[in-house]
Design a protein around this motif. Structure first.
Motif, PDB file in Angstrom:
ATOM      1  N   ARG A 197      51.089  45.379  41.850  1.00 35.12           N
ATOM      2  CA  ARG A 197      52.483  44.961  42.027  1.00 35.12           C
ATOM      3  C   ARG A 197      52.552  43.695  42.880  1.00 35.12           C
ATOM      4  NH1 ARG A 197      57.516  48.358  41.849  1.00 35.12           N
ATOM      5  NH2 ARG A 197      59.175  46.893  42.354  1.00 35.12           N
ATOM      6  N   THR A 198      51.735  43.640  43.933  1.00 33.89           N
ATOM      7  CA  THR A 198      51.699  42.443  44.773  1.00 33.89           C
ATOM      8  C   THR A 198      51.336  41.222  43.942  1.00 33.89           C
ATOM      9  OG1 THR A 198      51.118  43.706  46.752  1.00 33.89           O
ATOM     10  CG2 THR A 198      50.560  41.362  46.745  1.00 33.89           C
ATOM     11  N   PHE A 199      50.326  41.359  43.086  1.00 31.38           N
ATOM     12  CA  PHE A 199      49.908  40.235  42.247  1.00 31.38           C
ATOM     13  C   PHE A 199      50.983  39.873  41.228  1.00 31.38           C
ATOM     14  CE2 PHE A 199      45.295  41.745  42.980  1.00 31.38           C
ATOM     15  CZ  PHE A 199      45.250  41.079  44.186  1.00 31.38           C
ATOM     16  N   ALA A 200      51.647  40.884  40.661  1.00 31.73           N
ATOM     17  CA  ALA A 200      52.727  40.605  39.703  1.00 31.73           C
ATOM     18  C   ALA A 200      53.849  39.816  40.376  1.00 31.73           C
ATOM     19  CB  ALA A 200      53.262  41.913  39.124  1.00 31.73           C
TER      20      ALA A 200
ATOM     21  N   SER B 119      39.901  49.139  46.633  1.00 33.16           N
ATOM     22  CA  SER B 119      40.450  50.327  47.308  1.00 33.16           C
ATOM     23  C   SER B 119      40.635  50.112  48.808  1.00 33.16           C
ATOM     24  CB  SER B 119      39.549  51.539  47.073  1.00 33.16           C
ATOM     25  OG  SER B 119      39.656  51.985  45.755  1.00 33.16           O
ATOM     26  N   TYR B 120      39.647  49.475  49.425  1.00 37.90           N
ATOM     27  CA  TYR B 120      39.722  49.193  50.857  1.00 37.90           C
ATOM     28  C   TYR B 120      39.325  47.741  51.102  1.00 37.90           C
ATOM     29  CZ  TYR B 120      39.947  54.262  51.173  1.00 37.90           C
ATOM     30  OH  TYR B 120      40.304  55.575  51.012  1.00 37.90           O
ATOM     31  N   PRO B 121      40.144  46.820  50.628  1.00 36.89           N
ATOM     32  CA  PRO B 121      39.774  45.405  50.748  1.00 36.89           C
ATOM     33  C   PRO B 121      39.967  44.887  52.166  1.00 36.89           C
ATOM     34  CG  PRO B 121      41.962  45.589  49.823  1.00 36.89           C
ATOM     35  CD  PRO B 121      41.439  47.002  49.965  1.00 36.89           C
TER      36      PRO B 121
ATOM     37  N   ASP C 137      41.192  39.337  54.717  1.00 40.28           N
ATOM     38  CA  ASP C 137      40.950  37.964  54.282  1.00 40.28           C
ATOM     39  C   ASP C 137      40.680  37.902  52.784  1.00 40.28           C
ATOM     40  OD1 ASP C 137      38.470  39.223  54.596  1.00 40.28           O
ATOM     41  OD2 ASP C 137      37.451  37.350  55.069  1.00 40.28           O
ATOM     42  N   SER C 138      40.089  38.971  52.219  1.00 41.45           N
ATOM     43  CA  SER C 138      39.884  39.013  50.767  1.00 41.45           C
ATOM     44  C   SER C 138      41.213  39.075  50.045  1.00 41.45           C
ATOM     45  CB  SER C 138      39.033  40.233  50.377  1.00 41.45           C
ATOM     46  OG  SER C 138      37.728  40.119  50.894  1.00 41.45           O
ATOM     47  N   VAL C 139      42.120  39.911  50.527  1.00 42.98           N
ATOM     48  CA  VAL C 139      43.441  40.021  49.897  1.00 42.98           C
ATOM     49  C   VAL C 139      44.163  38.683  49.936  1.00 42.98           C
ATOM     50  CG1 VAL C 139      45.709  41.118  50.023  1.00 42.98           C
ATOM     51  CG2 VAL C 139      43.643  42.493  50.364  1.00 42.98           C
ATOM     52  N   GLN C 140      44.085  37.991  51.045  1.00 45.90           N
ATOM     53  CA  GLN C 140      44.754  36.695  51.148  1.00 45.90           C
ATOM     54  C   GLN C 140      44.158  35.690  50.169  1.00 45.90           C
ATOM     55  OE1 GLN C 140      47.596  36.281  52.765  1.00 45.90           O
ATOM     56  NE2 GLN C 140      47.364  38.454  53.263  1.00 45.90           N
ATOM     57  N   LYS C 141      42.848  35.725  49.985  1.00 45.15           N
ATOM     58  CA  LYS C 141      42.206  34.843  48.999  1.00 45.15           C
ATOM     59  C   LYS C 141      42.648  35.198  47.583  1.00 45.15           C
ATOM     60  CE  LYS C 141      38.072  33.907  51.770  1.00 45.15           C
ATOM     61  NZ  LYS C 141      36.618  34.180  51.932  1.00 45.15           N
ATOM     62  N   TRP C 142      42.740  36.498  47.305  1.00 45.47           N
ATOM     63  CA  TRP C 142      43.188  36.935  45.979  1.00 45.47           C
ATOM     64  C   TRP C 142      44.629  36.492  45.717  1.00 45.47           C
ATOM     65  CZ3 TRP C 142      41.317  42.729  46.543  1.00 45.47           C
ATOM     66  CH2 TRP C 142      39.922  42.738  46.578  1.00 45.47           C
ATOM     67  N   ILE C 143      45.476  36.657  46.715  1.00 45.33           N
ATOM     68  CA  ILE C 143      46.876  36.245  46.570  1.00 45.33           C
ATOM     69  C   ILE C 143      46.965  34.740  46.337  1.00 45.33           C
ATOM     70  CG2 ILE C 143      49.038  35.966  47.842  1.00 45.33           C
ATOM     71  CD1 ILE C 143      48.529  38.755  49.038  1.00 45.33           C
ATOM     72  N   ALA C 144      46.152  33.969  47.056  1.00 50.95           N
ATOM     73  CA  ALA C 144      46.152  32.514  46.869  1.00 50.95           C
ATOM     74  C   ALA C 144      45.717  32.161  45.450  1.00 50.95           C
ATOM     75  CB  ALA C 144      45.234  31.856  47.892  1.00 50.95           C
ATOM     76  N   ARG C 145      44.734  32.879  44.944  1.00 48.19           N
ATOM     77  CA  ARG C 145      44.273  32.613  43.584  1.00 48.19           C
ATOM     78  C   ARG C 145      45.353  32.950  42.561  1.00 48.19           C
ATOM     79  NH1 ARG C 145      38.752  35.073  40.864  1.00 48.19           N
ATOM     80  NH2 ARG C 145      38.944  34.034  38.858  1.00 48.19           N
ATOM     81  N   VAL C 146      46.022  34.081  42.738  1.00 43.59           N
ATOM     82  CA  VAL C 146      47.112  34.463  41.818  1.00 43.59           C
ATOM     83  C   VAL C 146      48.270  33.470  41.920  1.00 43.59           C
ATOM     84  CG1 VAL C 146      48.801  36.250  41.263  1.00 43.59           C
ATOM     85  CG2 VAL C 146      46.444  36.892  41.792  1.00 43.59           C
ATOM     86  N   THR C 147      48.534  32.973  43.122  1.00 45.55           N
ATOM     87  CA  THR C 147      49.572  31.958  43.295  1.00 45.55           C
ATOM     88  C   THR C 147      49.257  30.712  42.471  1.00 45.55           C
ATOM     89  OG1 THR C 147      50.105  32.747  45.516  1.00 45.55           O
ATOM     90  CG2 THR C 147      50.758  30.497  44.974  1.00 45.55           C
ATOM     91  N   ARG C 148      48.001  30.289  42.486  1.00 47.07           N
ATOM     92  CA  ARG C 148      47.599  29.122  41.679  1.00 47.07           C
ATOM     93  C   ARG C 148      47.765  29.405  40.186  1.00 47.07           C
ATOM     94  NH1 ARG C 148      43.540  29.019  45.695  1.00 47.07           N
ATOM     95  NH2 ARG C 148      41.996  29.964  44.294  1.00 47.07           N
ATOM     96  N   LEU C 149      47.423  30.607  39.764  1.00 44.73           N
ATOM     97  CA  LEU C 149      47.600  30.969  38.359  1.00 44.73           C
ATOM     98  C   LEU C 149      49.073  30.919  37.968  1.00 44.73           C
ATOM     99  CD1 LEU C 149      45.143  34.016  38.058  1.00 44.73           C
ATOM    100  CD2 LEU C 149      44.819  31.741  37.102  1.00 44.73           C
ATOM    101  N   GLY C 150      49.921  31.470  38.828  1.00 49.35           N
ATOM    102  CA  GLY C 150      51.354  31.466  38.538  1.00 49.35           C
ATOM    103  C   GLY C 150      51.934  30.065  38.512  1.00 49.35           C
TER     104      GLY C 150
END
Length: 197
Positions: free
Chosen positions: A20-23, A175-177, A180-193
């Protein structure tokens, strides 16, 4: 860049999740760049996800929520699906959504097979991005599981009904990220969007 009509399907059955966060992240970034975005959360949908008798002649009528999601897919230029991988596949409710919604006459045509003998896809001209979370390391998914879920989604599901190309983004250790990994993932999804990729 020409604005796109983007449907984002959060395929996690829970109300709160990384999916949901990524969506929501993708949607915000895409809207900021002028794209038209609709978002659907699987957790909000109430429907019977049992296909039933398993034939194409007397399948269950679509519930209004499924009909709306299918209309949104038909409206879109680009589909974004966020989902966890559970037991090597999709969550049961998401698989049920696909089983019920991707029906002949709307998403593929069994009466007019293509040159290879497969039903003709009816959702041609659309692209897709699938964002998957899992605990399976990427190297293990490639070497041992041979990217089975990716092959299924690209060839036997989305490609079967016409989505081409379908691209994938994989986040493991979900499951237990680490924060800093979550923030990197969010940044990557932001670029995709932002690029509607």
């Amino acid at each position: 860049m020409q604005p796109k009509k983007i449907l984002i399907l959060d395929g996690h059955p829970a109300e709160s999740s990384l999916s949901r966060t990524f969506a929501d992240t993708y949607a915000e970034a895409a809207r900021a760049k002028g794209h038209e975005v609709k978002t659907v959360h699987l957790s909000d949908l109430e429907f019977d996800f049992d296909f039933g008798q398993g034939n194409y002649h007397d399948f269950k009528p679509l519930e209004p929520v499924l009909e709306q999601v299918l209309q949104d897919i038909e409206w879109s230029d680009h589909l974004v699906l966020t989902t966890p991988m559970w037991w090597g596949g999709l969550p049961a409710k998401l698989k049920g959504l696909i089983d019920r919604m991707f029906i002949p006459g709307r998403t593929f045509d069994t009466r007019n097979p293509n040159k290879l003998g497969f039903p003709a896809p009816m959702l041609d001209g659309r692209t897709a991005r699938v964002i998957i979370t899992s605990d399976t390391p990427g190297w293990f998914m490639r070497l041992v599981y041979r990217r089975a879920l990716i092959h299924q989604m690209r060839g036997q599901v989305l490609g079967f009904v016409g989505f081409k190309p379908t691209r994938f983004t994989w986040f493991s250790g979900a499951s237990y990220p680490k924060q800093d990994s979550v923030q990197k993932w969010i940044a990557r999804v932001t670029r995709l969007g932002a690029t509607a990729a």
